[in-house]
Write a protein that holds these residues in place. Structure first.
Motif, short mmCIF file in Angstrom:
data_model
loop_
_atom_site.label_atom_id
_atom_site.label_comp_id
_atom_site.label_asym_id
_atom_site.label_seq_id
_atom_site.Cartn_x
_atom_site.Cartn_y
_atom_site.Cartn_z
N ASN A 290 -38.00 8.86 -42.08
CA ASN A 290 -37.42 9.88 -41.20
C ASN A 290 -37.32 9.39 -39.76
N GLN A 291 -38.35 8.71 -39.28
CA GLN A 291 -38.32 8.17 -37.92
C GLN A 291 -37.20 7.15 -37.75
N LEU A 292 -37.02 6.30 -38.76
CA LEU A 292 -36.00 5.25 -38.68
C LEU A 292 -34.59 5.81 -38.83
N ALA A 293 -34.45 6.98 -39.46
CA ALA A 293 -33.15 7.62 -39.60
C ALA A 293 -32.77 8.43 -38.36
N ASP A 294 -33.74 8.69 -37.49
CA ASP A 294 -33.49 9.45 -36.28
C ASP A 294 -32.38 8.77 -35.47
N PRO A 295 -31.39 9.54 -34.99
CA PRO A 295 -30.30 8.92 -34.23
C PRO A 295 -30.73 8.33 -32.89
N THR A 296 -31.88 8.78 -32.37
CA THR A 296 -32.37 8.21 -31.12
C THR A 296 -32.94 6.83 -31.40
N PRO A 297 -32.36 5.78 -30.82
CA PRO A 297 -32.85 4.43 -31.14
C PRO A 297 -34.27 4.19 -30.63
N HIS A 298 -35.11 3.79 -31.50
CA HIS A 298 -36.46 3.36 -31.14
C HIS A 298 -37.00 2.47 -32.25
N ASN A 299 -37.92 1.63 -31.89
CA ASN A 299 -38.54 0.72 -32.84
C ASN A 299 -39.95 1.20 -33.13
N LEU A 300 -40.40 0.89 -34.33
CA LEU A 300 -41.73 1.32 -34.75
C LEU A 300 -42.59 0.11 -35.07
N LEU A 301 -43.86 0.23 -34.78
CA LEU A 301 -44.84 -0.80 -35.09
C LEU A 301 -45.86 -0.20 -36.03
N LEU A 302 -46.05 -0.82 -37.18
CA LEU A 302 -47.01 -0.38 -38.17
C LEU A 302 -48.21 -1.32 -38.09
N LEU A 303 -49.33 -0.79 -37.62
CA LEU A 303 -50.54 -1.59 -37.45
C LEU A 303 -51.52 -1.33 -38.59
N GLY A 304 -52.25 -2.37 -38.96
CA GLY A 304 -53.28 -2.22 -39.97
C GLY A 304 -54.14 -3.46 -40.04
N ASP A 305 -55.28 -3.32 -40.65
CA ASP A 305 -56.16 -4.46 -40.86
C ASP A 305 -55.78 -5.16 -42.16
N ALA A 306 -56.29 -6.35 -42.36
CA ALA A 306 -55.98 -7.12 -43.57
C ALA A 306 -56.29 -6.30 -44.82
N GLY A 307 -55.34 -6.29 -45.75
CA GLY A 307 -55.54 -5.62 -47.02
C GLY A 307 -55.30 -4.13 -47.03
N GLN A 308 -54.82 -3.56 -45.93
CA GLN A 308 -54.60 -2.11 -45.89
C GLN A 308 -53.25 -1.68 -46.46
N GLY A 309 -52.40 -2.64 -46.81
CA GLY A 309 -51.17 -2.28 -47.49
C GLY A 309 -49.91 -2.24 -46.64
N GLU A 310 -49.93 -2.88 -45.47
CA GLU A 310 -48.73 -2.87 -44.63
C GLU A 310 -47.54 -3.51 -45.35
N THR A 311 -47.75 -4.66 -45.98
CA THR A 311 -46.67 -5.37 -46.67
C THR A 311 -46.19 -4.56 -47.87
N THR A 312 -47.10 -3.98 -48.62
CA THR A 312 -46.72 -3.16 -49.77
C THR A 312 -45.91 -1.95 -49.32
N LEU A 313 -46.36 -1.29 -48.27
CA LEU A 313 -45.63 -0.13 -47.74
C LEU A 313 -44.24 -0.54 -47.27
N LEU A 314 -44.15 -1.65 -46.57
CA LEU A 314 -42.85 -2.12 -46.08
C LEU A 314 -41.91 -2.45 -47.23
#
Length: 176
Positions: free
Chosen positions: A27-51
Motif C-alpha cells: 500500500n505504501q509503495l502504491a501511494d501516488p506520493t513518491p517516497h522510498n521505504l527502508l526495511l530494517l531487520g537483524d540477520a535472519g528476521q526475514g527481510e529477503t523472504t518478505l521482499l
C-alpha cells in the motif's frame, strides 16, 4: 493460507504494528506520493523472504494491470563487485538488469527511460549492507546516484543503518 507469517514489527516512529507488513508495504509503495521505504531487520528476521514475497505479489499485479509499476528485484550482494565510477547510474542499472540472468529486463534503453520518467518502475533492493561500502563517502556517492531517483524499497541490517545510513544523504531519500 500462506506459509509466510508476519513477525511483530514497528513503523519508522517505533509504533508497534499488528497488521500484515507485506500489505502495508504494498500500500505504501502504491501511494501516488513518491517516497522510498527502508526495511530494517537483524540477520535472519526475514527481510529477503518478505521482499521476495512482495516482488511476486507486485509482479502478479503488474501482469494483471500493466499500467501499475513494474517491480524490479535486485540483490545488492550480487552487484557488490561492480561498484565502479558509474555505479548506481541509470545506464548502469539498465545494463545490469538487461544482463539479469534468468529474468533479463525486456525493455530497451528508450523504454526503460520512459518507465523511469513516468514513475512506472519500482526497485526492490535487497541487502544494502551487503554492498561492502566501508566509507561514508562511498555511501553518500551511491545515495546521490540515479538509481535512488526511482521509487524503491530497500532492505538493510539495523546495525548497518545505525552506523552508516542515518548519517548519509540517504536519510533524506528514505523513510528511516
Amino acid at each position: 493460507a500462506g506459509l509466510f507469517v508476519t513477525p511483530p514489527w514497528s513503523d519508522e516512529r517505533g509504533t508497534q504494528r499488528t497488521d500484515d507488513v507485506e500489505s502495508f508495504l504494498a500500500n505504501q509503495l502504491a501511494d501516488p506520493t513518491p517516497h522510498n521505504l527502508l526495511l530494517l531487520g537483524d540477520a535472519g528476521q526475514g527481510e529477503t523472504t518478505l521482499l521476495t514475497h512482495l516482488y511476486l505479489r507486485l509482479t502478479s499485479d503488474f501482469l494483471d494491470d500493466c499500467t501499475s509499476r513494474l517491480p524490479l528485484l535486485l540483490r545488492l550482494r550480487d552487484v557488490a563487485f561492480d561498484v565502479g565510477p558509474d555505479f548506481g547510474s541509470l545506464s548502469w542499472l539498465w545494463r545490469l538488469l538487461r544482463q539479469g540472468g534468468q529474468n533479463p529486463l525486456p525493455l530497451d534503453w528508450e523504454q526503460f527511460q520512459e518507465f523511469v520518467n513516468q514513475d512506472r518502475l519500482l526497485l526492490l533492493l535487497d541487502g544494502f549492507d551487503e554492498l561492502g561500502c566501508d566509507t561514508q563517502q562511498a555511501i553518500n556517492r551511491i545515495a546521490t546516484s540515479g538509481m535512488f531517483g526511482i521509487r524503491c524499497l530497500m532492505t538493510c541490517r539495523t546495525s548497518h543503518s545505525r552506523l552508516h545510513l542515518e548519517a548519509s544523504v540517504l536519510k533524506q531519500r528514505f523513510n528511516i
